[in-house]
Design a protein around this motif. Structure first.
Motif, PDB file in Angstrom:
ATOM      1  N   GLY A   1      -7.331  -0.486  -5.692  1.00 53.78           N
ATOM      2  CA  GLY A   1      -7.112  -1.882  -6.022  1.00 53.78           C
ATOM      3  C   GLY A   1      -6.046  -2.149  -7.049  1.00 53.78           C
ATOM      4  O   GLY A   1      -5.895  -3.294  -7.502  1.00 53.78           O
TER       5      GLY A   1
ATOM      6  N   ASP B   1     -11.557  -4.203  -5.550  1.00 50.24           N
ATOM      7  CA  ASP B   1     -10.666  -4.063  -4.400  1.00 50.24           C
ATOM      8  C   ASP B   1     -11.300  -4.691  -3.166  1.00 50.24           C
ATOM      9  O   ASP B   1     -12.333  -4.221  -2.691  1.00 50.24           O
ATOM     10  CB  ASP B   1     -10.362  -2.588  -4.142  1.00 50.24           C
TER      11      ASP B   1
ATOM     12  N   GLY C   1      -9.803  -5.337   0.416  1.00 47.24           N
ATOM     13  CA  GLY C   1      -8.559  -5.065   1.110  1.00 47.24           C
ATOM     14  C   GLY C   1      -8.706  -4.807   2.592  1.00 47.24           C
ATOM     15  O   GLY C   1      -9.811  -4.676   3.126  1.00 47.24           O
TER      16      GLY C   1
ATOM     17  N   ARG D   1      -1.063  -2.167   4.051  1.00 45.40           N
ATOM     18  CA  ARG D   1      -2.257  -2.362   3.233  1.00 45.40           C
ATOM     19  C   ARG D   1      -2.080  -3.616   2.394  1.00 45.40           C
ATOM     20  O   ARG D   1      -1.065  -3.783   1.721  1.00 45.40           O
ATOM     21  CB  ARG D   1      -2.481  -1.160   2.303  1.00 45.40           C
TER      22      ARG D   1
ATOM     23  N   GLY E   1      -4.380  -6.341  -0.275  1.00 43.94           N
ATOM     24  CA  GLY E   1      -5.657  -6.486  -0.962  1.00 43.94           C
ATOM     25  C   GLY E   1      -5.584  -7.350  -2.198  1.00 43.94           C
ATOM     26  O   GLY E   1      -4.507  -7.745  -2.661  1.00 43.94           O
TER      27      GLY E   1
END
Length: 228
Positions: free
Chosen positions: A38, A188, A190, A210, A212
């Motif tokens: 995160g 986090d 995500g 990715r 998040g």
């Protein structure tokens, strides 16, 4: 830590008997940013990994380095065992700094030793991580925190894309993560997406992305890259 490592090594012959030859895997990621639990800890980087495994047992070396001298340089070693959905491991995280690699003193080291235990149920995977030795944070009372992290991952397929929804949290107070959390903190939320882009009949580009949000820091991240 010694007890856990000894237990893993004691189980090693069982894996060797089940598989005559070791398996070696090599992979490398080229990422636009280094994101960990995160938090973006670096920009564009190269992250190679080599893993030697017998049936259920593995020893891996993973690294990360950026494209300039200011970026963090990291080497992680992991010894683990997997059977069915169950997994257990011990990892040594080291990030380059003012102290050299071969310094392991209680107050003079950049190594963090972390134990992991988890179970993959297929529809979701749950993992718990705890720092058991080396460099660590402290709690609100100034005592060693044995900093921990818990993660939940749910894989699924959407529009032909392989996806993983992720949820991570720091379960109790420590200043090891995110410059300090005072207690339980979700850190986090995500999503990771992978897709093979066909270039020719025999070659494709394995792309990933990715994205998040970290409620603990009110930050967000986005990274993409290639994984070979």
């Amino acid at each position: 830590m010694k007890t856990l490592i000894t237990s893993l090594l004691a189980l090693w012959p069982l894996g060797v008997m089940a598989q005559e030859k070791p398996k070696i895997d090599l992979s490398i990621d080229f990422a636009s940013a280094y994101v960990w639990r995160g938090e973006q800890v670096g920009t564009a980087c190269v992250q190679p990994e080599v893993t030697v495994s017998y049936k259920g047992f593995y020893l891996s070396a993973w690294g990360s380095t950026g494209f300039n001298s200011e970026e963090p340089k990291e080497i992680d070693l992991t010894l683990g065992y997997e059977t069915g959905g169950f997994s257990v491991s011990v990892a040594d995280y080291w990030t380059a700094g003012d102290i050299g690699y071969f310094h392991y003193g209680a107050t003079n080291t950049l190594h963090t030793f972390e134990a992991q235990v988890g179970y993959d149920f297929g529809m979701l995977a749950l993992n718990w991580f705890t720092n058991i030795a080396g460099y660590d944070g402290v709690n609100a009372k100034g005592n060693r925190a044995y900093s921990s992290y818990v993660s939940l991952e749910v894989p699924f397929t959407l529009a032909g894309l392989e996806c993983v929804a992720k949820l991570g949290a720091v379960p109790y107070a420590t200043d090891y993560y995110y410059d300090g959390v005072n207690g339980f903190a979700i850190s986090d939320v995500g999503l990771e997406v992978e897709k093979e882009i066909l270039v020719t009949d025999r070659f494709s580009l394995p792309l990933f992305a990715r994205v998040g949000w970290n409620p603990a820091t009110e930050g967000a991240y986005f990274a993409c890259g290639l994984s070979f």
